[in-house]
Scaffold this active site. Structure first.
Site, PDB file in Angstrom:
ATOM      1  N   ARG A   1     -15.749  -0.114 -30.101  1.00 26.33           N
ATOM      2  CA  ARG A   1     -16.523  -1.361 -30.101  1.00 26.33           C
ATOM      3  C   ARG A   1     -15.665  -2.617 -30.018  1.00 26.33           C
ATOM      4  NH1 ARG A   1     -19.063   2.241 -29.051  1.00 26.33           N
ATOM      5  NH2 ARG A   1     -20.975   3.070 -30.002  1.00 26.33           N
TER       6      ARG A   1
ATOM      7  N   SER B   1     -27.295  -1.981 -34.088  1.00 30.16           N
ATOM      8  CA  SER B   1     -26.510  -1.497 -35.228  1.00 30.16           C
ATOM      9  C   SER B   1     -25.775  -2.658 -35.891  1.00 30.16           C
ATOM     10  CB  SER B   1     -25.499  -0.451 -34.765  1.00 30.16           C
ATOM     11  OG  SER B   1     -26.162   0.692 -34.264  1.00 30.16           O
TER      12      SER B   1
ATOM     13  N   GLU C   1     -20.661  -4.610 -36.959  1.00 24.81           N
ATOM     14  CA  GLU C   1     -20.604  -4.475 -35.506  1.00 24.81           C
ATOM     15  C   GLU C   1     -21.290  -5.670 -34.863  1.00 24.81           C
ATOM     16  OE1 GLU C   1     -22.597  -1.488 -32.232  1.00 24.81           O
ATOM     17  OE2 GLU C   1     -21.438  -0.580 -33.849  1.00 24.81           O
TER      18      GLU C   1
END
Length: 301
Positions: A174, A225, A295
């Site tokens: 990520r 998320s 995130e």
């Protein structure tokens, strides 16, 4: 600020909006105003905007389709550039795809699957733009952007434009080089896909979409998320084991469907969400001795 606004309008960079509420530009439907919001019509508009930002020594921020953002209740200082219109071109040549940073990721994955191109099935349920996906190395279903990107055209802070190869993007879970080391705007991405069997690819896409629909609360405003998975654990599992599923502060609630989603039940503030995030971090640390990291990108004043 007024002089900057006038010059932006005169330069015809695109739409120029003053004190524009950002809640309408994020999937969480939360966010205070941008001092100046620019919706550029073309790459030249972005370049000119950055030239003027530099001239007036003004802060600037880029957003895509707002799917992975939590914007402060106080909004964002300076100029906000929203990518989308003007950066949504698409060129497909056999298994090579070149696409603008503002192109919707779900639309792209759906279109290419119908053409029998494999590699983007994982993105069938990921909202947001191609540029945002490259920026954060978006992924799902055990795959991510780093598996298919060959290079990306970046507009850097100093106004220069250059291609970065896959290696130069320095992808990891990520993250990419664009987040801290070499900040910039993804103008275009080149993907290398595989020619496959159309029916099989579409079937996988539908399976992924069904899974997301059944397990994630996309019927409520949310930002996807909230936490990165603290490998080898799954963030959602830890949150649920800690007994936090359904916990609510103000209008923000940890989803009953999935522990790693915070939904806006109506009228939630960014502070409500931040309070929930802080609660989760402390609870997981106390119960499992695991550090949780977000995130979702938290931006603004």
């Amino acid at each position: 600020m007024e002089q900057l606004v006038n010059e932006l309008i005169e330069a015809n960079v695109g739409r120029v909006l003053v004190d524009e509420p950002l809640a309408r530009y994020t999937t969480m439907k939360i966010g205070g105003p941008a001092d100046i919001l620019i919706v550029p019509k073309h790459v030249a508009g972005i370049e000119k905007t950055l030239q003027l930002v530099k001239k007036y020594k003004t802060k600037w921020t880029v957003i895509g389709r707002g799917s992975n953002l939590l914007v402060s209740d106080l909004g964002i200082e300076g100029v906000v550039i929203r990518l989308g219109e003007g950066l949504d071109h698409l060129e497909v040549e056999k298994h090579r795809v070149r696409v603008g940073g503002g192109y919707p990721l779900i639309k792209l994955s759906t279109l290419l699957s119908r053409q029998g191109l494999a590699g983007l099935e994982f993105a069938s349920g990921i909202p947001g733009s191609v540029g945002g996906a490259v920026y954060m190395n978006a992924g799902a279903h055990k795959s991510d952007i780093s598996n298919i990107l060959s290079k990306a055209l970046i507009l850097f802070e100093d106004g220069t434009i250059d291609w970065l190869t896959h290696e130069e993007m320095e992808f990891s879970y990520r993250t990419s080089v664009l987040q801290t080391k070499r900040p910039g705007i993804v103008l275009e991405a080149e993907f290398q896909l595989q020619i496959g069997e159309r029916e099989g690819i579409v079937s996988v896409m539908q399976k992924n979409k069904d899974y997301r629909r059944e397990t994630q609360p996309w019927n409520h405003p949310c930002a996807g998320s909230v936490f990165r998975n603290p490998i080898p654990y799954f963030a959602g599992d830890l949150i649920e084991k800690a007994g936090l599923r359904g916990y609510q502060i103000g209008g923000a609630q940890i989803s009953e469907m999935h522990g790693n989603f915070i939904i806006n039940t109506g009228g939630a503030s960014a502070q409500d969400v931040l309070s929930l995030i802080a609660l989760v971090k402390q609870t997981i640390k106390d119960k499992f001795s695991v550090e949780m990291h977000t995130e979702v990108e938290i931006i603004g004043r």
